[in-house]
Design a protein around this motif. Sequence first.
Motif, PDB file in Angstrom:
ATOM      1  N   GLY A  91     -26.622  -4.288 -24.659  1.00  0.00           N
ATOM      2  CA  GLY A  91     -26.621  -3.264 -23.773  1.00  0.00           C
ATOM      3  C   GLY A  91     -26.462  -3.569 -22.191  1.00  0.00           C
ATOM      4  N   LEU A  92     -26.447  -4.778 -22.005  1.00  0.00           N
ATOM      5  CA  LEU A  92     -26.314  -5.184 -20.740  1.00  0.00           C
ATOM      6  C   LEU A  92     -24.873  -5.028 -20.345  1.00  0.00           C
ATOM      7  CD1 LEU A  92     -28.228  -8.401 -20.161  1.00  0.00           C
ATOM      8  CD2 LEU A  92     -28.940  -6.019 -19.669  1.00  0.00           C
ATOM      9  N   ARG A  93     -24.249  -4.392 -19.071  1.00  0.00           N
ATOM     10  CA  ARG A  93     -22.916  -4.220 -18.731  1.00  0.00           C
ATOM     11  C   ARG A  93     -22.684  -4.792 -17.296  1.00  0.00           C
ATOM     12  NH1 ARG A  93     -21.533  -0.465 -22.314  1.00  0.00           N
ATOM     13  NH2 ARG A  93     -23.202   0.783 -23.217  1.00  0.00           N
ATOM     14  N   TRP A  94     -21.458  -4.957 -17.155  1.00  0.00           N
ATOM     15  CA  TRP A  94     -21.005  -5.668 -15.809  1.00  0.00           C
ATOM     16  C   TRP A  94     -21.511  -4.875 -14.613  1.00  0.00           C
ATOM     17  CZ3 TRP A  94     -19.678 -10.289 -17.437  1.00  0.00           C
ATOM     18  CH2 TRP A  94     -18.990 -10.335 -18.609  1.00  0.00           C
ATOM     19  N   GLN A  95     -21.483  -3.663 -14.819  1.00  0.00           N
ATOM     20  CA  GLN A  95     -21.790  -2.916 -13.672  1.00  0.00           C
ATOM     21  C   GLN A  95     -23.428  -2.989 -13.111  1.00  0.00           C
ATOM     22  OE1 GLN A  95     -20.520  -1.556 -16.399  1.00  0.00           O
ATOM     23  NE2 GLN A  95     -21.471   0.470 -16.784  1.00  0.00           N
ATOM     24  N   HIS A  96     -24.200  -3.512 -14.126  1.00  0.00           N
ATOM     25  CA  HIS A  96     -25.559  -3.713 -13.924  1.00  0.00           C
ATOM     26  C   HIS A  96     -25.655  -4.796 -12.849  1.00  0.00           C
ATOM     27  CE1 HIS A  96     -26.877  -2.298 -18.279  1.00  0.00           C
ATOM     28  NE2 HIS A  96     -26.492  -1.255 -17.173  1.00  0.00           N
ATOM     29  N   SER A  97     -24.690  -5.784 -12.743  1.00  0.00           N
ATOM     30  CA  SER A  97     -24.997  -6.827 -11.700  1.00  0.00           C
ATOM     31  C   SER A  97     -24.970  -6.254 -10.210  1.00  0.00           C
ATOM     32  CB  SER A  97     -23.755  -7.933 -11.759  1.00  0.00           C
ATOM     33  OG  SER A  97     -22.511  -7.220 -11.607  1.00  0.00           O
ATOM     34  N   LEU A  98     -24.401  -4.977  -9.947  1.00  0.00           N
ATOM     35  CA  LEU A  98     -24.220  -4.276  -8.767  1.00  0.00           C
ATOM     36  C   LEU A  98     -25.640  -3.439  -8.500  1.00  0.00           C
ATOM     37  CD1 LEU A  98     -20.625  -2.939  -8.757  1.00  0.00           C
ATOM     38  CD2 LEU A  98     -21.487  -4.844  -7.657  1.00  0.00           C
ATOM     39  N   LEU A  99     -26.111  -2.986  -9.647  1.00  0.00           N
ATOM     40  CA  LEU A  99     -27.443  -2.366  -9.562  1.00  0.00           C
ATOM     41  C   LEU A  99     -28.486  -3.346  -9.325  1.00  0.00           C
ATOM     42  CD1 LEU A  99     -27.045   0.049 -12.471  1.00  0.00           C
ATOM     43  CD2 LEU A  99     -26.801   0.626  -9.959  1.00  0.00           C
ATOM     44  N   TRP A 100     -28.522  -4.554  -9.870  1.00  0.00           N
ATOM     45  CA  TRP A 100     -29.353  -5.452  -9.737  1.00  0.00           C
ATOM     46  C   TRP A 100     -29.361  -5.830  -8.336  1.00  0.00           C
ATOM     47  CZ3 TRP A 100     -27.464  -8.334 -14.496  1.00  0.00           C
ATOM     48  CH2 TRP A 100     -28.167  -7.693 -15.761  1.00  0.00           C
ATOM     49  N   SER A 101     -28.395  -6.092  -7.489  1.00  0.00           N
ATOM     50  CA  SER A 101     -28.086  -6.511  -6.202  1.00  0.00           C
ATOM     51  C   SER A 101     -28.797  -5.413  -5.255  1.00  0.00           C
ATOM     52  CB  SER A 101     -26.785  -6.645  -5.809  1.00  0.00           C
ATOM     53  OG  SER A 101     -26.170  -5.578  -5.727  1.00  0.00           O
ATOM     54  N   ILE A 108     -23.885 -10.928  -2.427  1.00  0.00           N
ATOM     55  CA  ILE A 108     -22.850 -11.578  -3.532  1.00  0.00           C
ATOM     56  C   ILE A 108     -23.252 -12.572  -4.381  1.00  0.00           C
ATOM     57  CG2 ILE A 108     -20.553 -13.135  -3.269  1.00  0.00           C
ATOM     58  CD1 ILE A 108     -19.954 -11.577  -0.559  1.00  0.00           C
ATOM     59  N   ALA A 109     -24.151 -13.474  -3.916  1.00  0.00           N
ATOM     60  CA  ALA A 109     -24.537 -14.353  -4.836  1.00  0.00           C
ATOM     61  C   ALA A 109     -25.449 -13.855  -5.962  1.00  0.00           C
ATOM     62  CB  ALA A 109     -25.510 -15.312  -4.208  1.00  0.00           C
ATOM     63  N   PHE A 110     -26.046 -12.679  -5.500  1.00  0.00           N
ATOM     64  CA  PHE A 110     -26.957 -12.054  -6.730  1.00  0.00           C
ATOM     65  C   PHE A 110     -25.883 -11.237  -7.454  1.00  0.00           C
ATOM     66  CE2 PHE A 110     -30.510  -9.336  -8.106  1.00  0.00           C
ATOM     67  CZ  PHE A 110     -31.534 -10.153  -7.907  1.00  0.00           C
ATOM     68  N   VAL A 111     -24.834 -10.842  -7.012  1.00  0.00           N
ATOM     69  CA  VAL A 111     -23.831 -10.100  -8.144  1.00  0.00           C
ATOM     70  C   VAL A 111     -23.297 -11.342  -8.891  1.00  0.00           C
ATOM     71  CG1 VAL A 111     -21.746  -8.796  -8.031  1.00  0.00           C
ATOM     72  CG2 VAL A 111     -23.402  -8.188  -6.624  1.00  0.00           C
ATOM     73  N   ILE A 112     -22.763 -12.421  -8.566  1.00  0.00           N
ATOM     74  CA  ILE A 112     -22.242 -13.359  -9.358  1.00  0.00           C
ATOM     75  C   ILE A 112     -22.920 -13.662 -10.274  1.00  0.00           C
ATOM     76  CG2 ILE A 112     -21.262 -15.905  -9.172  1.00  0.00           C
ATOM     77  CD1 ILE A 112     -20.193 -15.030  -6.475  1.00  0.00           C
ATOM     78  N   ALA A 113     -24.413 -13.984  -9.821  1.00  0.00           N
ATOM     79  CA  ALA A 113     -25.449 -14.613 -10.976  1.00  0.00           C
ATOM     80  C   ALA A 113     -25.614 -13.451 -12.073  1.00  0.00           C
ATOM     81  CB  ALA A 113     -26.664 -14.915 -10.229  1.00  0.00           C
TER      82      ALA A 113
END
Length: 207
Positions: free
Chosen positions: A128-138, A182-187
């Motif tokens: 259920g992990l989605r690409w946009q989650h990386s933005l939310l995690w940041s 940015i580093a957080f989003v990439i990770a």
Amino acid sequence: MFGGQMPRLLAVIIALTAWVGLGIQFYATFGTSGSVLETLWIILRFFTITTNLIVAVTMTAVALDRRVSSFIHAGVTLAIGLVGVVYVTLLRGLLQLEGAALIADTILHYAVPIMTVLYWIAIAPKYGLRWQHSLLWSLYPLAYFAYAIVRGSIDGRYPYPFMNLAELGPARTALNAVGLAIAFVIAGVLMVAFSRLAGRNRGRPLG
């Protein structure tokens, strides 16, 4: 990869490690401040402390068989992984530590990040992990960055050199915040990619 009670047992170990590390750090800081409230005020200035606290609570919930979503678990893992990476690459050696402070430093910057990341890779649910989650995690490190800057602007004490608004100035400090995000989003994107690859290799739906 693991079945039965093993995931919960490993969660117990990680939770206890984090709680012990936080307790030792509290003890070491209290020895200097002599006040419970002042000690809490001091240690909660640091991303290391707030993130290890989140790990401790999250893994305690897992150990108690409470439901923790894959989104939360991955975000927590990402944050504590950042703690370890930033410490090793930017902060290690800036302070000469000994005794309880050195023990806490080792637990919170090395043991907990490594154990949590390995747990996520091998055991934690990833569906259920989605690409946009990386933005939310940041949003978490950005919110912390703003919190640390506000605190530092009030009392003149900044937790990390790359957040020192007084020395770096607004432009450089803002640039550091953007770089961190940015580093957080990439990770985060890499974590989502790994989760999808892991799901595909197991022949299960990605959600």
